[in-house]
Each structure stands twice: as structure tokens, then as C-alpha cells.
Design an enzyme around this catalytic site. Structure first.
Site, short mmCIF file in Angstrom:
data_model
loop_
_atom_site.label_atom_id
_atom_site.label_comp_id
_atom_site.label_asym_id
_atom_site.label_seq_id
_atom_site.Cartn_x
_atom_site.Cartn_y
_atom_site.Cartn_z
N GLY A 71 5.33 -6.54 2.35
CA GLY A 71 5.37 -5.53 3.41
C GLY A 71 4.03 -5.47 4.12
N GLY A 108 3.15 -3.60 7.53
CA GLY A 108 3.33 -2.15 7.65
C GLY A 108 2.01 -1.39 7.72
CG HIS A 126 0.76 13.49 -4.01
ND1 HIS A 126 0.82 12.22 -4.52
CD2 HIS A 126 0.93 13.36 -2.67
CE1 HIS A 126 1.01 11.35 -3.53
NE2 HIS A 126 1.09 12.02 -2.41
#
Length: 586
Positions: free
Chosen positions: A105, A108, A334
Site C-alpha cells: 500500500g 497511500g 488508543h
């Protein structure tokens, strides 16, 4: 010693006797490093770990680990004096270790803005081994030169070593290559494997794949990489970016699919917040400072707050965000991971599994989240200073009737002896008044405080101690204490004992991705998420998310650039808490 070497030593008397010597005998350690190198240096340690993860040195044996966890033994010659190179005699020839990093990827935004700059920073600081190759892999048509041009625009150098920046960039970019391919194509990954082997040049091959791609194609990419581009002589590891599913069911399905092609110890689930400097410092602050550890319990702590705010909306990624929302995007991973690190019991050691075991215990001890202890919001359009800021549903990629929350606040509880009754408050939102991430520990009032009258006596919250750990920006730690104002009278004021990192330390703080990439290369799993951690996290949030979506709970609207919905203040007040980031002195 690597976890692989540890597991070997327990089953082999030979390795048990000799592997301890590798780590304990200074003369043996010095064989691998040039003179003048500090063995405590992170980057030198990284090179040493890289060698140990693929080779156990000791009186005539080399151990290599393939992706299928098979063990092979071969004759070993005397190791060289260089830290970043291991030379062995194998059938009369020389073999060296190398690392091949494939960014899947590569075209990106994440790859361009974070992964490639982090890899360059590691190279710039001398943290990568002498022999390494970086490959970008994506569906976009691109040449090696075009990849290098794209990457070069995002690279920056350390402030303290800027003088050789251009030279370092050129050297780094020469190690970067590109391969166009489909993520579900075995044929394209076979071609990638051939190219990697050309660059590896017969060296002992270690391979790291970073999946910077949408989660719906994780499994296809892993299947092809595992079967067609794995290392046959060293280790193969895969870094997986969040989101790890949308709920317990989809997360479990993803884990099951990945484990069809990989072992658990090959999967590195990355949460970049765990790589933040102040998050990693949490355990140091608590376990190495006697003044804090005895206070870390319900006896002295009134509440703990985990606060995340961004001063911008979903511009450019509204379509992605609307599928997940702020609870899945920020709170379930997170903030919950930081909570687990904060609240865990003292681990047996700093070994990854010991730390992750304690985190799982915290997550499994948490009380189910009640909808009445949650407030959700969504930002709306507002005009300030003649400038109009768009609302969430003004984004063309977002449905006009979307109920996806861009703000959430919640009260969580841990039902164990240390934290019983202490509210852990989370708050996360977009398009708020500021950008910050911090942990606030508010301590209890002093019993029978003699000085209440001298402090004004009307606001006890202003006289309590508070420990603030500012994760970003302006990283720092400060402790609010009560202090006498100089003068003849007796008047108290609240002051800060402040550790501002930029003032205390001249060295630039590494980006979280740098630390996590280095850990993945080393095989250090301490800051990565284990599958049972993930299961426990989703078990906590899935019932709440299901209830919100089934009841089609309408979020409370708040103006773009404000402090969030009013309901968050009522939620805090319900638990006798005041949000620390809303006070005048903060």
C-alpha cells in the site's frame, strides 16, 4: 536474548548451557561490536537483536528460524568484530543477514507521511542493519524513480544532524524500490519474491511486511505474502494497521483468517499511540519512582482522565470515518490501551508477554460500559471571524442523516482491589477547540486540610493535586501542588512542577512509527497488541456500540471549534469529577 532463542534453550541442554553465555559473558558480547560502541545504545542493541533473532551464537552452532518455525542447525565459524554484520562459514562460502521491508500500500497517505519517513529516520540514526532493502508494493503504476521522487518529498532530517542530510537521503533512496501488483495475486507476489531475492544476494533473509491497506484486503495480502514471498531462511513478520474489525465478531474472524497463514508471534498489530514517548514512559514514571507507586491506587487517586482532541474535522476521510466513528477509531484502541498500561499491576519483568499478560487482566476486570455513562456528539457548522467551518454531514462523503458520533465521553470502572470505585473517564472528539492528548490523574483531597480557608475555601477542586502527562503536543509531565504565595500573609496558590521535554532534552523525540518499526525488526512485541488483548477490548465495547446503533441514539450537536457537547460536563459531574482540561490554568 530473543524469545525464539529462549524457547530453544528450554528444550536443548546444549543451548541452555551456551545461550546464557551469549548474554552474560562480556567477552562474547564484545565480539559482535567494534570498540567504542555503547552497548546500551538503542540502535546498536537493535543490530544485536537482529543477529540473535536469526542466529544463536555458541561454540559451533547457528540456529535459523523459518516462517514455519522450523529449526535448523549448521556449522558456525568465529563471528566477526562488526556489530551490523554476521559472517558464517556455510559449505565453504560466506553468508550475511539482511532485512527486506515491504510496504504494502506504498502509494497511500500513511506510507508517504509516516512509514517511509520513519524508515528514513531509523536509517539516518544508524538503527537499520548494514544490509537492508525497502520495497513499495501497490496497485498504482509506478517506477523506482517515481517512488523515490514521491518519498523524497516527505523526508526530514534530525535537527542535531542536519549537515549530512542530503547525502543520507540519496543513500536511503537508493535502497528503495517499487513493484506494481494486485493485493490478491499470487503471481505478483512471486515476482516480488524474485526481486527481493536478487537484492538479498544469498544472505540470510529476514522479511517484514507492513500492511498499509484497507482491512478488507488484509487477508488476501497476507495469504499471498505468506505463501509466495516469505523468507525460507530467516523470520517473516507482518505489521497490521487498525482497525482490527468493527466488533467482537468481525475482529475474531479477522484474527482467525490471519492465523490460517501466520503464527501469532508473526503478527504485529500496531497501535501507534503505544509508541508515543510519554506513553512508553508511563511504566517508568510509575515503577521506578517511589513517590508515585504507593499512590497508584483507589486510596489516593480520585479519578483518572484520558483525553484526546483534534482541532479539525473529518475533511478528506469522511467516508472511512462514518463506517467506524470516534468510539471505534480512538476510544476502543488508543485510549483503552493507554488505560490498560496505566492501571496494570507490576509485571514480573519487562518481557513483552509479562507486560501484555497484566494488560489483559485489567481489560478483563473492567465493568461493562453502561449507555447512561456515555455521551456522544457530532460537530455542526459554525461561523467564526467571518470564516464558516463545515459540519460533519456537510462532508460530501457522509450521508446527510448520519448519526455517527464525532465525539464521545465515557466513564469506565475496573472491578479489582486496586481500582474499585475509581472512575476512569475517557473523552475523544474531532473539530474541538484544540489538538491534544493527555492523561490526568486527580488525587483525593487532603483529609481535614488546615489551609482550606487560606485557599479561598470555595473550590476544593482547585486545591487538589493533579498529575498531568501530556502525550502531544509539547510533550511534558507536570504536577500541580499547593504553594504559599510570597508575602507577609498566608495565601495559597496552585503551582506546577513542570518537566517540559523540549526544555529538558535537546534530542528530538522520535516519531511513534520509528519506535514501532524498530521493535518489529527486533522482534520486540511489548508495544504491539496480542490477540487476547484485542478480544478483551472488543468484549468491553461491542455491547455498547450495538446498543447505540440499535437504538439509533441521536448525538448531541456541538459547534465546530468548541469544547464539545454540554452533556460531557454533566457526565463528569455525575461521578463528582471536573474535566481537567477545562480549568483556566489547565
Amino acid at each position: 536474548m530473543s524469545s525464539f532463542s529462549t524457547s530453544l534453550s528450554s528444550s536443548s541442554p546444549f543451548l541452555s548451557n551456551h545461550s546464557s553465555l551469549i548474554n552474560s559473558d562480556p567477552s562474547r558480547r564484545s565480539l559482535s561490536f567494534p570498540q567504542g560502541i555503547n552497548l546500551d545504545d538503542l540502535c546498536v542493541r537493535s543490530k544485536r537483536k537482529l543477529v540473535q533473532s536469526s542466529v544463536a551464537v555458541g561454540d559451533g552452532a547457528v540456529i535459523t528460524k523459518s516462517s514455519s518455525a522450523e529449526v535448523k542447525t549448521e556449522p558456525l565459524s568465529i563471528p566477526s568484530q562488526e556489530a551490523d554484520k554476521l559472517v558464517i562459514e556455510s559449505n565453504g562460502g560466506e553468508q550475511q543477514s539482511t532485512v527486506s521491508i515491504t510496504v504494502v500500500g506504498a502509494s497511500g497517505d500513511l506510507a508517504k507521511k509516516k512509514i517511509f519517513p520513519a524508515l528514513f529516520a531509523l536509517y539516518y540514526e544508524g538503527c537499520l542493519p548494514e544490509h537492508f532493502t525497502i520495497y513499495g508494493y501497490a496497485r498504482s503504476k509506478m517506477t523506482d524513480a517515481e517512488l523515490r521522487d514521491m518519498v523524497s518529498k516527505t523526508l526530514t532530517c534530525r535537527i542535531d544532524k542536519r549537515e549530512n542530510c542530503g547525502e543520507k537521503m540519496e543513500e536511503f533512496l537508493k535502497r528503495c524500490f517499487y513493484h506494481t501488483g494486485q493485493y490478491d495475486s499470487q503471481e505478483h507476489f512471486v515476482t516480488l519474491d524474485k526481486k527481493l531475492k536478487e537484492h538479498e544476494g544469498g544472505r540470510l533473509s529476514n522479511r517484514l511486511f507492513y500492511l498499509s491497506i484497507p482491512p478488507n484486503i488484509f487477508v488476501d495480502a497476507v495469504k499471498c505474502a505468506s505463501s509466495s514471498a516469505s523468507s525460507v531462511s530467516g523470520w517473516t513478520r507482518v505489521i497490521v494497521e487498525k482497525p482490527f474489525g468493527r466488533d467482537s465478531k468481525t475482529s475474531a474472524a479477522l484474527t482467525k483468517s490471519l492465523k490460517q497463514y501466520l503464527e501469532e508471534d508473526q503478527i504485529f498489530r500496531i497501535d501507534h499511540y503505544l509508541g508515543k514517548e510519554l506513553v512508553e514512559n508511563l511504566s517508568v514514571l510509575r515503577f521506578s519512582n517511589l513517590i508515585f507507586e504507593p499512590l497508584w491506587s483507589r486510596q489516593y487517586i480520585q479519578n483518572v482522565q484520558f483525553i484526546f482532541s483534534e482541532d479539525f474535522g473529518t475533511e478528506g476521510r469522511g467516508g472511512y470515518f462514518d463506517h467506524y466513528g470516534i468510539i471505534r477509531d480512538i476510544m476502543q484502541n488508543h485510549l483503552l490501551q493507554i488505560l490498560a498500561l496505566f492501571a496494570m499491576e507490576t509485571p514480573v519483568s519487562l518481557v513483552a508477554e509479562d507486560i501484555r499478560n497484566e494488560k489483559v487482566k485489567v481489560l478483563r476486570s473492567m465493568r461493562p460500559i453502561q449507555l447512561e455513562d456515555v455521551v456522544i456528539g457530532q460537530y455542526k457548522s459554525t461561523t467564526k471571524g467571518g470564516v464558516t467551518y463545515p459540519g460533519y454531514t456537510d462532508d460530501k462523503t457522509v450521508p446527510k442523516d448520519s448519526l455517527t458520533p464525532t465525539f464521545a465521553a465515557a466513564a469506565l470502572f475496573i472491578d479489582n482491589a486496586r481500582w474499585d470505585g475509581v472512575p476512569f473517564l475517557m473523552k475523544a472528539g474531532k473539530a474541538l477547540h484544540t489538538r491534544s492528548a493527555e492523561i490526568r490523574v486527580q488525587f483525593r483531597h487532603v483529609p481535614g486540610n488546615l489551609y482550606n480557608r487560606n485557599s479561598g475555601g470555595t473550590n476544593l477542586d482547585r486545591t487538589t493535586n493533579e498529575l498531568v502527562i501530556r502525550v502531544q503536543p509539547d510533550e511534558g509531565i507536570y504536577l500541580k501542588i499547593n504553594n504559599k504565595v510570597p508575602g507577609l500573609g498566608m495565601r495559597l496558590d496552585q503551582s506546577n512542577l513542570n518537566l517540559l521535554y523540549s526544555a529538558r532534552y535537546s534530542k528530538e523525540i522520535p516519531d511513534a512509527y520509528e519506535r514501532l518499526l524498530l521493535d518489529a525488526i527486533e522482534g520486540e512485541r511489548r508495544l504491539f497488541i496480542r490477540s487476547d488483548e484485542l478480544d478483551a477490548a472488543w468484549a468491553l465495547f461491542t455491547p455498547l456500540l450495538k446498543e447505540i446503533e440499535e437504538k439509533k441514539t441521536i448525538p448531541e450537536f456541538y459547534p465546530y471549534g468548541s469544547r464539545g457537547p454540554v452533556g460531557a460536563h454533566y457526565l463528569a459531574a455525575k461521578h463528582n469529577v471536573q474535566w481537567g482540561d477545562l480549568s483556566l490554568d489547565q
